[in-house]
Design a protein around this motif. Structure first.
Motif, short mmCIF file in Angstrom:
data_model
loop_
_atom_site.label_atom_id
_atom_site.label_comp_id
_atom_site.label_asym_id
_atom_site.label_seq_id
_atom_site.Cartn_x
_atom_site.Cartn_y
_atom_site.Cartn_z
N PRO A 32 110.66 25.63 -2.37
CA PRO A 32 110.68 27.18 -2.69
C PRO A 32 111.79 27.41 -3.56
O PRO A 32 112.81 28.00 -3.80
N GLY A 171 116.79 26.28 0.33
CA GLY A 171 114.87 27.08 0.85
C GLY A 171 116.34 28.03 1.21
O GLY A 171 115.73 29.42 0.64
N ILE A 172 116.57 28.35 2.05
CA ILE A 172 117.19 29.56 2.31
C ILE A 172 118.38 30.33 1.74
O ILE A 172 118.09 31.51 1.14
N GLN A 175 115.66 31.46 -1.29
CA GLN A 175 115.23 32.65 -1.10
C GLN A 175 114.59 33.92 0.02
O GLN A 175 114.72 34.49 -0.23
N MET A 176 116.20 33.61 -0.12
CA MET A 176 117.48 35.05 0.59
C MET A 176 117.44 36.24 -0.37
O MET A 176 118.11 35.36 -1.40
N MET A 177 117.69 37.53 -0.56
CA MET A 177 118.39 38.23 -1.21
C MET A 177 119.81 38.52 -1.21
O MET A 177 119.90 39.12 0.47
#
Lengths: 362, 179
Positions: A32, A171-172, A175-177
């Motif tokens: 990711p 990955g968290i 990928q997060m905004m």
């Protein structure tokens, strides 16, 4: 407020590196972390930098070995399996005393694993996945804002001590905004002094060699010991951590990155139930804040490592505390998500001395 | 204040766009926010979903496993997310594409014919905005104006007339406020 920008973790990492003076990036796609090279591919040319999509992770790390040898701030990034492929190169970069930045947006492992966020590369990052006696300066962001702001510190330390640096995210976080605020001014690369070891056009100065070997008898030892002296300085000067609600705590969670966010929520739940818990968050994973943890263990008698891996971070907690307090482990491997509720339950059990199954030493 | 939101639908229905927009609007209203997309092996025509948190305190995990509100835009999403909604929470169902009725009785269910409403406004693409309008009006977690204000920040290349159409869809959706 006006300065805040909603950004994705991976893009914030790329923009943060660029603002910290990164002008060369080489990488190879893997989820990711794909937004890092994607962002760099259009953004670097805007500031006169260069982007290369390499034919493999191995090529990418060796390309930045070359770029770093010329004194250019440079970066590669990947996710767990790709970082494994880079290990030989990282060892060579460490052996050649090259400052550079490696981003690892961890996913589930071992092997190809899965693409969800995980923390299973802690040992690899902090112990060195490659061969030889070496260290990498490792920072662990707990969200998008730190993704944006840590590259600056990484380059600063990398150049000051001539050491590869790494941002260990998952990955968290990738990928997060979240809202981002860049808290340091953009580095003007023209104002950066050329390091006195950098390769380039010699213009009459003596020759310079960047290499990770010395075959003359006794010379390699000298080279390694000189490097270890710098490691000692890093351990003295560059340790970073965050403490929350430890003043009156009976139990301290030790957690980094995504786990530390979940831990904060767990502490809130546990405190509502009368369990005095607090958080110790290592920000640098190497150097690990072992001196501070040892100090805390004089007062706090129970520590619990919360990690999205099967008992890796907990070993550094045990080494730091050295038997002076009880150490527990709440582990969730294989890229499954830890919830605040389950961690809060663990805290309650430990508080009530019903937590044998969580003991780090059974 | 804490509002955990899950939005789900076919790829192409604007699920991700709607999520980013909510996060941007929440941020502009001075809230702590996070957005997290499902980034598995998603494919065109498959089901996409995302998590959004809008809160007054810092956000611990960005993955919303028990949403206060679930917005489901297609049939498979109803089956997946209806059971996850917090008791007392809100389920917004796109009744244009979902014929099944929700089974839960411990949550508020709001049926909004998003596609029809968007069609009446002249562009089926703004169906996600109809759903967001209904969400804002019903929960009060953020204002329709805040979402409207976030549009040009998130979609810098949108023409003013397209922004206006999106705002119209938001306001039209807000009329589906659940009691």
């Amino acid at each position: 407020m006006a300065d805040k920008k909603l950004m994705k973790g991976n893009e914030a990492l790329a923009e943060g590196a660029l603002r910290a003076g990164c002008r060369f990036f080489a990488g190879y796609p893997i989820t990711p972390q794909n937004e890092v090279p994607e962002y760099m591919s259009w953004r670097l040319p805007q500031v006169g930098g260069a982007f290369v999509q390499a034919e493999s992770e191995v090529s990418a790390i060796n390309m930045i070995y070359g770029a770093a040898a010329t004194g250019v701030r440079c970066m590669t990034s990947s996710s767990s399996p790709g970082i494994s492929l880079k290990q030989e190169g990282i060892s060579y970069c460490a052996g050649a005393d090259l400052p550079l930045l490696i981003g690892n947006v961890m996913r589930g492992g071992p092997g190809l694993g899965n693409i969800a966020g995980a923390q299973g590369d802690y040992w690899q990052a902090t112990r060195g996945g490659g061969h030889g006696d070496y260290r990498v300066f490792v920072m662990a962001p707990n969200g998008v804002n730190e993704m944006a702001n840590f590259p600056n510190k990484c380059f600063e330390v990398a150049y000051k001590y001539r050491i590869p640096s790494m941002i260990l995210a998952d990955g968290i976080i990738g990928q997060m905004m979240e809202p981002v605020e860049f808290n340091t001014p953009e580095v003007d690369t023209k104002s950066l002094k050329e390091p006195d070891w950098a390769l380039g056009i010699s213009k009459g100065r003596g020759k310079r060699i960047v290499k990770s070997y010395d075959l003359r008898e006794g010379y390699l030892e000298k080279m390694v010991l000189a490097r270890v002296e710098r490691y000692k300085q890093i351990e003295q000067n560059e340790v970073l951590y965050e403490e929350r609600q430890l003043e009156d705590a009976d139990i301290a969670i030790v957690a980094y990155g995504t786990s530390a966010r979940v831990a904060s929520a767990a502490i809130k739940i546990a405190r509502e139930k009368g369990v005095r818990a607090g958080l110790f968050r290592p920000i640098t994973l190497w150097p690990f804040p072992k001196v501070r943890l040892a100090e805390l263990s004089k007062r706090v008698k129970k520590f619990v490592a919360v990690e999205m891996s099967l008992g890796q971070l907990v070993e550094d907690v045990q080494l730091s505390i050295n038997g002076k307090a009880e150490v527990y482990l709440h582990a969730k491997p294989g890229a499954s998500v830890i919830t605040a509720e389950e961690v809060a339950k663990t805290l309650e059990k430990i508080a009530k001395k019903e937590a044998k199954e969580y003991a780090a030493v059974k | 204040m804490y509002q955990g939101i899950r939005i789900s639908g076919f790829g192409g229905q604007g699920v991700i766009s709607a999520g980013v927009l909510l996060a941007q609007a929440g941020m502009m209203e001075g809230r702590e926010v996070s957005f997290f997309p499902a980034y598995g092996a998603e494919m065109r025509g498959g089901t996409a979903n995302c998590s959004v948190v809008v809160a007054s305190d810092e956000v611990s995990t960005p993955i919303v496993s028990d949403p206060d509100t679930a917005i489901v835009l297609n049939e498979p999403s109803l089956a997946k997310f209806e059971p996850m909604v917090k008791p007392g929470g809100l389920l917004i169902v796109n009744s244009s594409l979902i014929n099944t009725k929700a089974k839960r009785t411990d949550i508020k269910v709001l049926y909004v014919p998003c596609n029809e409403v968007a069609g009446e406004l002249g562009n089926a693409k703004v169906m996600n905005m109809v759903a967001l309008g209904a969400f804002a009006a019903t929960t009060g977690a953020m204002s329709v104006d805040a979402i409207a204000g976030a549009l040009p920040k998130v979609y810098k290349k949108l023409k003013p007339e397209v922004i206006d159409l999106n705002i119209k869809a938001l306001r039209r959706g807000a009329q589906f406020k659940a009691g």
